[in-house]
Motif scaffolding. Structure first.
Motif, PDB file in Angstrom:
ATOM      1  N   GLY A 111      -3.567   2.231  50.934  1.00 44.18           N
ATOM      2  CA  GLY A 111      -4.471   2.818  51.916  1.00 44.18           C
ATOM      3  C   GLY A 111      -5.288   1.773  52.636  1.00 44.18           C
ATOM      4  O   GLY A 111      -5.453   1.828  53.864  1.00 44.18           O
ATOM      5  N   LEU A 112      -5.810   0.790  51.900  1.00 47.50           N
ATOM      6  CA  LEU A 112      -6.628  -0.257  52.508  1.00 47.50           C
ATOM      7  C   LEU A 112      -5.831  -1.070  53.520  1.00 47.50           C
ATOM      8  O   LEU A 112      -6.304  -1.335  54.634  1.00 47.50           O
ATOM      9  CB  LEU A 112      -7.181  -1.171  51.410  1.00 47.50           C
ATOM     10  CG  LEU A 112      -8.088  -2.310  51.844  1.00 47.50           C
ATOM     11  CD1 LEU A 112      -9.386  -1.778  52.431  1.00 47.50           C
ATOM     12  CD2 LEU A 112      -8.391  -3.234  50.662  1.00 47.50           C
ATOM     13  N   ALA A 113      -4.618  -1.476  53.163  1.00 48.27           N
ATOM     14  CA  ALA A 113      -3.798  -2.279  54.069  1.00 48.27           C
ATOM     15  C   ALA A 113      -3.370  -1.481  55.292  1.00 48.27           C
ATOM     16  O   ALA A 113      -3.434  -1.974  56.435  1.00 48.27           O
ATOM     17  CB  ALA A 113      -2.574  -2.812  53.326  1.00 48.27           C
ATOM     18  N   ASN A 114      -2.933  -0.252  55.101  1.00 51.86           N
ATOM     19  CA  ASN A 114      -2.393   0.518  56.213  1.00 51.86           C
ATOM     20  C   ASN A 114      -3.460   1.013  57.169  1.00 51.86           C
ATOM     21  O   ASN A 114      -3.224   1.079  58.379  1.00 51.86           O
ATOM     22  CB  ASN A 114      -1.568   1.695  55.678  1.00 51.86           C
ATOM     23  CG  ASN A 114      -0.176   1.286  55.263  1.00 51.86           C
ATOM     24  OD1 ASN A 114       0.741   1.259  56.077  1.00 51.86           O
ATOM     25  ND2 ASN A 114      -0.012   0.930  54.000  1.00 51.86           N
ATOM     26  N   ILE A 115      -4.638   1.360  56.667  1.00 50.78           N
ATOM     27  CA  ILE A 115      -5.664   1.820  57.597  1.00 50.78           C
ATOM     28  C   ILE A 115      -6.131   0.684  58.493  1.00 50.78           C
ATOM     29  O   ILE A 115      -6.405   0.890  59.681  1.00 50.78           O
ATOM     30  CB  ILE A 115      -6.842   2.472  56.850  1.00 50.78           C
ATOM     31  CG1 ILE A 115      -7.657   3.338  57.833  1.00 50.78           C
ATOM     32  CG2 ILE A 115      -7.735   1.438  56.186  1.00 50.78           C
ATOM     33  CD1 ILE A 115      -8.710   4.194  57.167  1.00 50.78           C
ATOM     34  N   PHE A 116      -6.199  -0.537  57.975  1.00 50.39           N
ATOM     35  CA  PHE A 116      -6.605  -1.653  58.825  1.00 50.39           C
ATOM     36  C   PHE A 116      -5.531  -1.986  59.848  1.00 50.39           C
ATOM     37  O   PHE A 116      -5.851  -2.394  60.975  1.00 50.39           O
ATOM     38  CB  PHE A 116      -6.946  -2.883  57.979  1.00 50.39           C
ATOM     39  CG  PHE A 116      -8.403  -2.987  57.640  1.00 50.39           C
ATOM     40  CD1 PHE A 116      -9.356  -3.095  58.630  1.00 50.39           C
ATOM     41  CD2 PHE A 116      -8.820  -2.951  56.330  1.00 50.39           C
ATOM     42  CE1 PHE A 116     -10.703  -3.174  58.331  1.00 50.39           C
ATOM     43  CE2 PHE A 116     -10.164  -3.026  56.007  1.00 50.39           C
ATOM     44  CZ  PHE A 116     -11.114  -3.135  57.008  1.00 50.39           C
ATOM     45  N   GLY A 117      -4.255  -1.816  59.481  1.00 47.15           N
ATOM     46  CA  GLY A 117      -3.205  -2.056  60.459  1.00 47.15           C
ATOM     47  C   GLY A 117      -3.304  -1.112  61.643  1.00 47.15           C
ATOM     48  O   GLY A 117      -3.218  -1.528  62.804  1.00 47.15           O
ATOM     49  N   LYS A 118      -3.532   0.177  61.382  1.00 47.97           N
ATOM     50  CA  LYS A 118      -3.601   1.164  62.461  1.00 47.97           C
ATOM     51  C   LYS A 118      -4.902   1.046  63.246  1.00 47.97           C
ATOM     52  O   LYS A 118      -4.919   1.169  64.474  1.00 47.97           O
ATOM     53  CB  LYS A 118      -3.467   2.579  61.914  1.00 47.97           C
ATOM     54  CG  LYS A 118      -2.357   2.831  60.911  1.00 47.97           C
ATOM     55  CD  LYS A 118      -1.099   2.045  61.091  1.00 47.97           C
ATOM     56  CE  LYS A 118      -0.110   2.393  59.971  1.00 47.97           C
ATOM     57  NZ  LYS A 118       0.963   1.414  59.808  1.00 47.97           N
ATOM     58  N   VAL A 119      -6.013   0.809  62.547  1.00 52.71           N
ATOM     59  CA  VAL A 119      -7.295   0.651  63.238  1.00 52.71           C
ATOM     60  C   VAL A 119      -7.269  -0.593  64.121  1.00 52.71           C
ATOM     61  O   VAL A 119      -7.781  -0.580  65.249  1.00 52.71           O
ATOM     62  CB  VAL A 119      -8.448   0.588  62.214  1.00 52.71           C
ATOM     63  CG1 VAL A 119      -9.740   0.140  62.879  1.00 52.71           C
ATOM     64  CG2 VAL A 119      -8.643   1.949  61.565  1.00 52.71           C
ATOM     65  N   SER A 120      -6.676  -1.661  63.630  1.00 59.96           N
ATOM     66  CA  SER A 120      -6.559  -2.875  64.430  1.00 59.96           C
ATOM     67  C   SER A 120      -5.787  -2.609  65.719  1.00 59.96           C
ATOM     68  O   SER A 120      -6.155  -3.099  66.792  1.00 59.96           O
ATOM     69  CB  SER A 120      -5.871  -3.968  63.607  1.00 59.96           C
ATOM     70  OG  SER A 120      -5.599  -5.101  64.403  1.00 59.96           O
ATOM     71  N   PHE A 121      -4.721  -1.821  65.631  1.00 60.93           N
ATOM     72  CA  PHE A 121      -3.946  -1.483  66.823  1.00 60.93           C
ATOM     73  C   PHE A 121      -4.800  -0.693  67.811  1.00 60.93           C
ATOM     74  O   PHE A 121      -4.743  -0.927  69.026  1.00 60.93           O
ATOM     75  CB  PHE A 121      -2.721  -0.669  66.414  1.00 60.93           C
ATOM     76  CG  PHE A 121      -1.856  -0.233  67.567  1.00 60.93           C
ATOM     77  CD1 PHE A 121      -0.938  -1.098  68.137  1.00 60.93           C
ATOM     78  CD2 PHE A 121      -1.966   1.044  68.077  1.00 60.93           C
ATOM     79  CE1 PHE A 121      -0.145  -0.697  69.196  1.00 60.93           C
ATOM     80  CE2 PHE A 121      -1.174   1.464  69.134  1.00 60.93           C
ATOM     81  CZ  PHE A 121      -0.261   0.580  69.696  1.00 60.93           C
ATOM     82  N   ALA A 122      -5.614   0.220  67.307  1.00 62.55           N
ATOM     83  CA  ALA A 122      -6.408   1.077  68.186  1.00 62.55           C
ATOM     84  C   ALA A 122      -7.540   0.315  68.867  1.00 62.55           C
ATOM     85  O   ALA A 122      -7.826   0.538  70.050  1.00 62.55           O
ATOM     86  CB  ALA A 122      -6.964   2.259  67.387  1.00 62.55           C
ATOM     87  N   VAL A 123      -8.201  -0.582  68.134  1.00 59.45           N
ATOM     88  CA  VAL A 123      -9.370  -1.251  68.709  1.00 59.45           C
ATOM     89  C   VAL A 123      -9.005  -2.490  69.510  1.00 59.45           C
ATOM     90  O   VAL A 123      -9.757  -2.901  70.402  1.00 59.45           O
ATOM     91  CB  VAL A 123     -10.379  -1.633  67.596  1.00 59.45           C
ATOM     92  CG1 VAL A 123     -10.784  -0.410  66.800  1.00 59.45           C
ATOM     93  CG2 VAL A 123      -9.820  -2.710  66.682  1.00 59.45           C
ATOM     94  N   SER A 124      -7.850  -3.110  69.227  1.00 56.33           N
ATOM     95  CA  SER A 124      -7.515  -4.375  69.899  1.00 56.33           C
ATOM     96  C   SER A 124      -7.262  -4.191  71.383  1.00 56.33           C
ATOM     97  O   SER A 124      -7.361  -5.161  72.145  1.00 56.33           O
ATOM     98  CB  SER A 124      -6.287  -5.019  69.237  1.00 56.33           C
ATOM     99  OG  SER A 124      -5.150  -4.170  69.336  1.00 56.33           O
ATOM    100  N   GLY A 125      -6.933  -2.966  71.822  1.00 58.93           N
ATOM    101  CA  GLY A 125      -6.760  -2.721  73.253  1.00 58.93           C
ATOM    102  C   GLY A 125      -8.060  -2.483  73.981  1.00 58.93           C
ATOM    103  O   GLY A 125      -8.050  -2.298  75.212  1.00 58.93           O
TER     104      GLY A 125
END
Length: 472
Positions: free
Chosen positions: A70-84
Motif C-alpha cells: 500500500g505504501l509503495a503503490n499509493i506514492f506511485g499513483k499520487v506522484s503521477f497525479a501531482v507531478s503534472g
C-alpha cells in the motif's frame, strides 16, 4: 472479521526511538551499522499525512493488501497525479519534478495486485479521453521514447506483476531512465528520428515508475544488473522496497469505503488540473513549490544521517551519492504530500519530517535488498540451535545445572540428525562465542570433562538454578 479501519484516524509522527523491528518479519540487515535501528514499516506508514494514511489503512482492511504494498503503490499513483501540477524547489535553487521511481518486490500473496488495482482505479478514470498513450507496461526503450517525444508528456510505467519488465531491455536502460527521472528527454539515438519529428519533439516529459515485482525476479535482476545500475547512478534514484508480508483476507464488501473514495476524488481533481496545465506549458515550466527554511534544515540534518546509515555498506564516494539521492527523493515525497493535502505556502517542517522518515525507511530497504545478509554458516546455525535447545531443556526441567558431561551432549547427535563431528562443531562454536566452555571437573573422585553454559550469557531464568543433575 477484521477490525474496521479508523474512518476518522490520521497519520501521526511516530516516536523516533529505536525500533527493534525493521519490516514485516524482517530482521535487521547486516549492512546497517551496529546500534542503528531504521524506522519500522509501521512507523513509515504512520508518518503519512492524514489523507494518505487513511486510504492505506482502508486498503489493508478492505482488500487485504500488505502495508508495504500500500505504501509503495499509493506514492506511485499520487506522484503521477501531482507531478503534472507542480515542481519543487531543489537545494541548489533549481526546480525538480515530483515524479518518483518506485519498485516494490513482494512475495506471493503479498497484495501487490490488490494495491495496484485499487490505487490505480481513479488514475485510469481521470485519464480517459487523453489522446496520447500514457500507461506503459513491458515496452522496449525506443517505443517508450518515441511515444513520449511525440506528445506523451505525462506517462506512467506501472504493472501489478513485473516479471516480464525485469527481463526486458527497458529495466536495463539506466541512462534513459535517469534522464526521465529528471523529466529530461534523452538525446536521439538515430538521426532519422529527429528528421521525422521535424523539431517538434518534446524536450521535457514526466515519467512516473511504480512497478510491482516478485521477490525472486527482483533478486535475480539485482544479481545480474545491480552493479551496472549502481555504476550508472540510476539505482540510487530508484526507491526500492522488498518485504515478505502476506496479505490478509480483508473485509471486502462488509466494510464500506470512506477514505478511499476521498482519495479517488482528489486524484481525479489533480489529474484533471494537471492535464490542463500540461496542454498550455512544458513539463519543466510548471509552477514551483518552495521549501521553508526550517524544512531545509531538517533535510540538511537528514543528509548526514543518511551518510552514517549507509557507511558500512557503501564506499565513501557512494555514501555521498546515496545520501544526496535519498534527500532528493525525500524532497519529492514531501512535495507529493504537500500538494495532495492542499497545503498552502512552502513545504513545512512537519511535512518534511514525515517525508524524511518515509525516505529513511525506503533507504534502509534499499540497503537491505542491494546488500542482503549472508546466510549463517551451517556450523553457526547448528550451534545456535544447540544453545536454544539446551536453554529450553533447562527451563522445562526447573532443576538443571548449567553443565553436562561432554560425552552426554555428543551422544545426542542422532536426535538432531547430526553426526558426532557436527555436534562437536556446534559445541565448538558455542565455546568460541563465549556461550559455553569445556572444563575438567572432579565428581566422586573421578575426573570428568564437563560442557558448561556461561552464566554471564545465559538467560536470567537460568542463572540461579540449583546444581542438580538433569536427565536429557
Amino acid at each position: 472479521m477484521n477490525a474496521l479501519a479508523n474512518r476518522y484516524g490520521e497519520g501521526f509522527m511516530p516516536s523516533s526511538s529505536p525500533s527493534p523491528t525493521f519490516g514485516h518479519g524482517q530482521p535487521l540487515p547486516d549492512c546497517l551499522p551496529q546500534g542503528y535501528y531504521p524506522p519500522s514499516q509501521s512507523q513509515a506508514v504512520s508518518a503519512l499525512t492524514p489523507h494518505l494514511y487513511r486510504p492505506v489503512c482502508e486498503c489493508h482492511a478492505i482488500y487485504g493488501a500488505g502495508y508495504g504494498a500500500g505504501l509503495a503503490n499509493i506514492f506511485g499513483k499520487v506522484s503521477f497525479a501531482v507531478s503534472g501540477n507542480f515542481r519543487i524547489r531543489g537545494n541548489n535553487g533549481r526546480s525538480m519534478p515530483l515524479s518518483l521511481h518506485i519498485r516494490f518486490a513482494g512475495a506471493r500473496l503479498s497484495g501487490k495486485s490488490e494495491a495496484h488495482l485499487r490505487f490505480n482505479a481513479p488514475v485510469v478514470e481521470a485519464m480517459k479521453g487523453w489522446k496520447k498513450r500514457w500507461l506503459f507496461d513491458n515496452v522496449l526503450p525506443p517505443t517508450l521514447l518515441r511515444k513520449m517525444r511525440a506528445g506523451s508528456v505525462l506517462s506512467m510505467l506501472s504493472m501489478p506483476e513485473g516479471r516480464g519488465h525485469l527481463a526486458g531491455a527497458l529495466s536495463r536502460s539506466f541512462q534513459d531512465l535517469s534522464d526521465l527521472y529528471d523529466s529530461n528527454m534523452p538525446s536521439f539515438d538515430r538521426a532519422d528520428d529527429h528528421e521525422q519529428l521535424a523539431g517538434h519533439a518534446l524536450e521535457s516529459a514526466l515519467l512516473v515508475v511504480c512497478v510491482n515485482v516478485q521477490d525472486d525476479a527482483h533478486r535475480k535482476w539485482l544479481d545480474s544488473f545491480g552493479q551496472d545500475a549502481m555504476a550508472s547512478g540510476y539505482l540510487f534514484r530508484l526507491l526500492m522496497m522488498e518485504c515478505d508480508e502476506l496479505a490478509i483476507e480483508g473485509a471486502g464488501a462488509q466494510q464500506p469505503e470512506f477514505a478511499l473514495l476521498d482519495y479517488d476524488d482528489r486524484i481525479i481533481e489533480l489529474i484533471t488540473s494537471g492535464r490542463v496545465k500540461l496542454e498550455s506549458m512544458p513539463a519543466n515550466k510548471l509552477p514551483v513549490i518552495d521549501v521553508a527554511p526550517e524544512a531545509e534544515q531538517i533535510l540538511r540534518q537528514a543528509k548526514g544521517h543518511f551518510c552514517s546509515m549507509s557507511g558500512k555498506a557503501l564506499s565513501s564516494r557512494d555514501v555521498i551519492v546515496f545520501s544526496a539521492r535519498l534527500c532528493a527523493n525525500a524532497r519529492r515525497i514531501a512535495g507529493c504530500m504537500h500538494v495532495f493535502e492542499r497545503y498552502d505556502g512552502p513545504v513545512s517542517a512537519d511535512t518534511m519530517a514525515r517525508a524524511v522518515m518515509i525516505a529513511e525507511y525506503f533507504g534502509a530497504c534499499w540497503l537491505a535488498t542491494v546488500f542482503p545478509s549472508k546466510p549463517l554458516p551451517a556450523g553457526v546455525q547448528r550451534g545456535q540451535h544447540l544453545l536454544d535447545k539446551l536453554c529450553t531443556w533447562v527451563l522445562q526441567s526447573r532443576v538443571s545445572p548449567l553443565s553436562w558431561r561432554e560425552a552426554d551432549i555428543v551422544a545426542l547427535a542422532p536426535n538432531f540428525g547430526w553426526s558426532k563431528a557436527e555436534m562437536r562443531e556446534a559445541m565448538t562454536w558455542m565455546c568460541c562465542a563465549g556461550f559455553a566452555q569445556v572444563l575438567p571437573r572432579n565428581e566422586g573422585g573421578r575426573r570428568v570433562i564437563k560442557f558448561e553454559l556461561n552464566p554471564n550469557f545465559a538467560p536470567p531464568q537460568l542463572k540461579h538454578q540449583t546444581d542438580m543433575p538433569i536427565r536429557l
